[in-house]
Write a protein that holds these residues in place. Structure first.
Motif, mmCIF file in Angstrom:
data_model
loop_
_atom_site.group_PDB
_atom_site.id
_atom_site.type_symbol
_atom_site.label_atom_id
_atom_site.label_comp_id
_atom_site.label_asym_id
_atom_site.label_seq_id
_atom_site.Cartn_x
_atom_site.Cartn_y
_atom_site.Cartn_z
ATOM 1 N N PHE A 1 0.992 -1.254 -0.141
ATOM 2 C CA PHE A 1 -0.001 -0.056 -0.066
ATOM 3 C C PHE A 1 0.924 1.358 0.126
ATOM 4 C CE2 PHE A 1 -3.072 -3.039 1.118
ATOM 5 C CZ PHE A 1 -4.360 -2.450 0.913
ATOM 6 N N LEU A 2 0.230 2.224 -0.587
ATOM 7 C CA LEU A 2 0.781 3.671 -0.647
ATOM 8 C C LEU A 2 -0.445 4.288 0.336
ATOM 9 C CD1 LEU A 2 1.884 6.388 -0.963
ATOM 10 C CD2 LEU A 2 0.937 6.492 -3.174
ATOM 11 N N LEU A 3 0.149 4.793 1.405
ATOM 12 C CA LEU A 3 -0.631 5.693 2.293
ATOM 13 C C LEU A 3 -0.479 7.149 2.074
ATOM 14 C CD1 LEU A 3 -0.551 3.645 5.640
ATOM 15 C CD2 LEU A 3 -1.947 3.665 3.841
ATOM 16 N N VAL A 4 -1.537 8.020 1.941
ATOM 17 C CA VAL A 4 -1.294 9.382 1.774
ATOM 18 C C VAL A 4 -2.217 10.000 2.693
ATOM 19 C CG1 VAL A 4 -1.866 11.384 0.338
ATOM 20 C CG2 VAL A 4 -0.588 9.370 -0.784
ATOM 21 N N GLU A 5 -1.680 10.497 3.660
ATOM 22 C CA GLU A 5 -2.415 11.061 5.161
ATOM 23 C C GLU A 5 -1.443 12.331 5.687
ATOM 24 O OE1 GLU A 5 -4.629 12.307 7.767
ATOM 25 O OE2 GLU A 5 -5.578 10.703 6.963
ATOM 26 N N MET B 1 -0.065 6.467 11.000
ATOM 27 C CA MET B 1 0.257 5.046 11.715
ATOM 28 C C MET B 1 -0.609 4.133 12.187
ATOM 29 S SD MET B 1 3.468 6.676 14.221
ATOM 30 C CE MET B 1 2.358 7.378 15.424
ATOM 31 N N MET B 2 -1.832 4.659 12.607
ATOM 32 C CA MET B 2 -2.828 3.795 12.915
ATOM 33 C C MET B 2 -3.464 3.086 11.653
ATOM 34 S SD MET B 2 -6.361 4.830 14.989
ATOM 35 C CE MET B 2 -6.929 6.090 13.732
ATOM 36 N N LEU B 3 -3.439 3.769 10.496
ATOM 37 C CA LEU B 3 -4.087 2.873 9.252
ATOM 38 C C LEU B 3 -3.014 1.897 8.834
ATOM 39 C CD1 LEU B 3 -5.917 2.764 6.987
ATOM 40 C CD2 LEU B 3 -4.983 4.758 6.052
ATOM 41 N N ALA B 4 -1.684 2.284 9.023
ATOM 42 C CA ALA B 4 -0.700 1.281 8.784
ATOM 43 C C ALA B 4 -0.953 0.031 9.678
ATOM 44 C CB ALA B 4 0.561 2.006 9.017
ATOM 45 N N ASP B 5 -1.053 0.333 10.930
ATOM 46 C CA ASP B 5 -1.200 -0.618 11.913
ATOM 47 C C ASP B 5 -2.636 -1.654 11.451
ATOM 48 O OD1 ASP B 5 0.918 -0.098 13.312
ATOM 49 O OD2 ASP B 5 -0.311 0.963 15.107
ATOM 50 N N MET B 6 -3.464 -1.009 11.151
ATOM 51 C CA MET B 6 -4.674 -1.591 10.523
ATOM 52 C C MET B 6 -4.337 -2.742 9.370
ATOM 53 S SD MET B 6 -7.519 1.380 11.063
ATOM 54 C CE MET B 6 -9.102 0.459 10.900
ATOM 55 N N LEU B 7 -3.697 -2.023 8.465
ATOM 56 C CA LEU B 7 -3.342 -2.648 7.380
ATOM 57 C C LEU B 7 -2.609 -4.178 7.588
ATOM 58 C CD1 LEU B 7 -2.701 0.262 4.915
ATOM 59 C CD2 LEU B 7 -4.678 -1.388 4.648
ATOM 60 N N GLU B 8 -1.506 -3.699 8.519
ATOM 61 C CA GLU B 8 -0.883 -4.956 8.897
ATOM 62 C C GLU B 8 -1.541 -5.830 9.425
ATOM 63 O OE1 GLU B 8 2.757 -3.564 10.909
ATOM 64 O OE2 GLU B 8 3.143 -2.292 9.482
ATOM 65 N N GLU B 9 -2.555 -5.501 10.328
ATOM 66 C CA GLU B 9 -3.464 -6.711 10.915
ATOM 67 C C GLU B 9 -4.215 -7.346 10.000
ATOM 68 O OE1 GLU B 9 -6.579 -6.883 14.670
ATOM 69 O OE2 GLU B 9 -5.455 -5.053 14.543
ATOM 70 N N LEU B 10 -4.508 -6.858 8.740
ATOM 71 C CA LEU B 10 -5.116 -7.595 7.725
ATOM 72 C C LEU B 10 -4.417 -8.309 7.042
ATOM 73 C CD1 LEU B 10 -7.922 -4.597 6.938
ATOM 74 C CD2 LEU B 10 -8.272 -6.751 8.142
ATOM 75 N N GLY B 11 -2.838 -8.191 7.044
ATOM 76 C CA GLY B 11 -2.144 -9.108 6.512
ATOM 77 C C GLY B 11 -1.476 -8.324 5.299
ATOM 78 N N HIS B 12 -1.442 -7.091 5.063
ATOM 79 C CA HIS B 12 -0.991 -6.232 4.098
ATOM 80 C C HIS B 12 0.534 -5.569 4.596
ATOM 81 C CE1 HIS B 12 -4.584 -6.921 1.904
ATOM 82 N NE2 HIS B 12 -5.252 -6.810 2.789
ATOM 83 N N ARG B 13 0.910 -4.757 3.791
ATOM 84 C CA ARG B 13 2.250 -4.014 4.303
ATOM 85 C C ARG B 13 2.145 -2.719 3.586
ATOM 86 N NH1 ARG B 13 3.128 -7.383 0.231
ATOM 87 N NH2 ARG B 13 4.215 -6.829 -1.375
ATOM 88 N N VAL B 14 2.722 -1.542 4.080
ATOM 89 C CA VAL B 14 2.764 -0.465 3.748
ATOM 90 C C VAL B 14 4.299 -0.182 3.107
ATOM 91 C CG1 VAL B 14 2.755 2.072 4.278
ATOM 92 C CG2 VAL B 14 0.989 0.585 5.301
#
Length: 132
Positions: A20-24, A31-44
């Motif tokens: 993922f690319l996060l634009v925020e 950081m919270m969104l990155a944590d959520m994505l990691e919890e879903l098995g993705h990576r930033v």
């Protein structure tokens, strides 16, 4: 992956491992969104907090999906979204604002309303990828 009670309906085996690319512009939200994505098995793989950073990464970074806040400290992320769309990479918006300010060409893109929960993020990603 450890799942807490709030997201116990999520299955660890559903992880697709997308990048993922996060634009925020708000670092804590990013950081919270990155944590959520990691919890879903993705990576930033790329993060931007300004339009200039977002444009550079939208052009050159390698990622499977992008999540863009619409308002970046007074600028809109639309130019970066247009670059990502030209590259054929799926993306969605995440905003506390309405999509009224988006150009018509981007008005059909999915949008998550802030604040959102893990299950809402998972659903938006699955829908974006045609899996849900």
């Amino acid at each position: 992956m450890i799942l807490n009670e709030e997201n116990s309906l999520l299955k660890a085996t559903e992880a697709t491992g997308k990048s993922f690319l996060l634009v925020e512009d708000e670092a804590l939200i990013r950081m919270m969104l990155a944590d959520m994505l990691e919890e879903l098995g993705h990576r930033v793989t790329a993060e931007a907090g300004s339009l200039a950073e977002a444009l550079s990464l939208a052009r050159d970074a390698a990622f499977d999906i992008a999540i863009l806040d619409i308002n970046l400290a007074g600028s809109v992320s639309v130019p970066a979204a247009e670059v990502i769309a030209e590259r054929g990479i799926p993306f969605l918006f995440a905003s506390g604002y309405s999509e009224a300010g988006l150009p018509r060409a981007l008005g059909d893109r999915p949008m998550l309303r802030k604040p959102f929960q893990l299950k809402e993020l998972q659903g938006a990603i699955r829908a974006l990828l045609g899996a849900g």
